[in-house]
Design an enzyme around this catalytic site. Structure first.
Site, mmCIF file in Angstrom:
data_model
loop_
_atom_site.group_PDB
_atom_site.id
_atom_site.type_symbol
_atom_site.label_atom_id
_atom_site.label_comp_id
_atom_site.label_asym_id
_atom_site.label_seq_id
_atom_site.Cartn_x
_atom_site.Cartn_y
_atom_site.Cartn_z
ATOM 1 C CG ASP A 9 -25.949 -45.267 -24.055
ATOM 2 O OD1 ASP A 9 -25.651 -46.471 -23.881
ATOM 3 O OD2 ASP A 9 -25.127 -44.403 -24.411
ATOM 4 C CG ASP A 11 -20.100 -46.402 -21.147
ATOM 5 O OD1 ASP A 11 -19.357 -45.941 -20.264
ATOM 6 O OD2 ASP A 11 -20.485 -47.581 -21.163
ATOM 7 C CE LYS A 199 -27.727 -49.940 -25.445
ATOM 8 N NZ LYS A 199 -27.118 -48.596 -25.274
ATOM 9 C CG ASP A 222 -23.548 -41.925 -27.144
ATOM 10 O OD1 ASP A 222 -22.350 -41.887 -27.475
ATOM 11 O OD2 ASP A 222 -24.027 -42.881 -26.499
ATOM 12 C CG ASN A 225 -25.009 -49.324 -28.885
ATOM 13 O OD1 ASN A 225 -24.786 -48.118 -28.993
ATOM 14 N ND2 ASN A 225 -24.753 -49.985 -27.775
#
Length: 273
Positions: A9, A11, A199, A222, A225
């Site tokens: 991931d 962000d 994802k 984190d 999603n």
């Protein structure tokens, strides 16, 4: 079994916290070493491709045999933009959602496969502008949804203050959650995607295409999603700053995003073995 693919991931995982949102030297070094070893480093994000190109370049993930999962799994592409898999929205649901947002004065945008953000919301909310800047994506305002033209749409975003989105989310889940993938990827961002877009499914499709076994893959994230990605990977790693549900689901918890948690996980499970 050795890890051959790491899905990461962006962000609050790969990048440090706002406002800097940058790659640490430790993360860059670890990724570059892994790439040199032939490891697939797959950046996975709710962002469109335009919003991650600079990080791909900084990390040295530039060859056409490297991949990205973007728009929360609606699209999988090579880092040079060649689409390998799609789970997109049709105009019927885009129109229906746009009408609902206009009726309730909710700020929204819909992102096409070329990273353009389209809306009929002439007020253009603060969070919509913030997303456009973060994604480095053009924002186009139209008079009507019919003016969007023949585009392929990856995802529909409702962008509102977190306290208002707390009220909106249950309504959208009740009305569309059975037929579409509805996910809160940020406190101010609610995303509606094709039912098969997440994802995890995109990661499974990619590993199958690359003829990799599940146990040869690692996922680092984190937020909620990222949970489908955890289920698809052989090894799941939560950031130290991950939300409680992500930490609970993870096989391992690394350091937080401001202290190169990604780089440390890559060292632990790939480079230092």
């Amino acid at each position: 079994m050795a890890i051959k693919l790491a899905a990461i991931d962006i962000d609050n995982t790969l990048l440090t916290s706002a406002p800097e949102r940058k790659l640490t030297p430790e993360n860059i070094q670890a990724i570059q070493q892994a790439v040199q070893m032939g490891i697939k480093i797959v950046l996975c994000s709710a962002r469109p491709l335009a919003g991650i190109k600079r990080y791909l370049k900084q990390a040295g993930i530039t060859e056409n045999d490297q991949y990205v999962i973007i728009d929360n799994g609606a699209l999988a592409q090579t880092v040079t933009g060649e689409t390998t898999a799609t789970h997109t929205l049709d105009m019927q649901i885009v129109t229906q959602l746009a009408d609902l947002c206009q009726k309730n004065d909710w700020h929204y945008n819909v992102i096409d496969s070329e990273s353009t953000m389209c809306t009929t919301d002439t007020r253009i909310g603060f969070y919509t502008v913030q997303l456009a800047a973060k994604y480095q994506a053009p924002l186009q305002v139209f008079r009507s949804v019919t003016d969007f033209g023949k585009r392929t749409f990856a995802k529909f975003d409702i962008t509102e203050k977190p306290e208002l989105l707390d009220q909106i989310e249950p309504q959208i889940q009740e009305k569309f959650g059975q037929r579409y993938y509805v996910v809160r990827s940020r406190p101010f961002l609610l995303e509606i995607l094709d039912k098969n877009a997440n994802k995890g499914r995109a990661l499974t499709n990619l590993t199958q295409n690359l003829q990799l076994k599940q146990e040869e893959t690692m996922a680092i994230g984190d937020e909620v999603n990222d949970l489908p990605m955890f289920q698809a990977a052989g090894l799941s790693v939560s950031m130290g700053n991950g939300v409680p549900a992500v930490k609970k689901a993870a096989d391992y918890i690394t350091d937080d995003n401001d202290h190169s948690g990604v780089g440390k996980a890559i060292h632990k499970f790939i480079l230092d073995l």
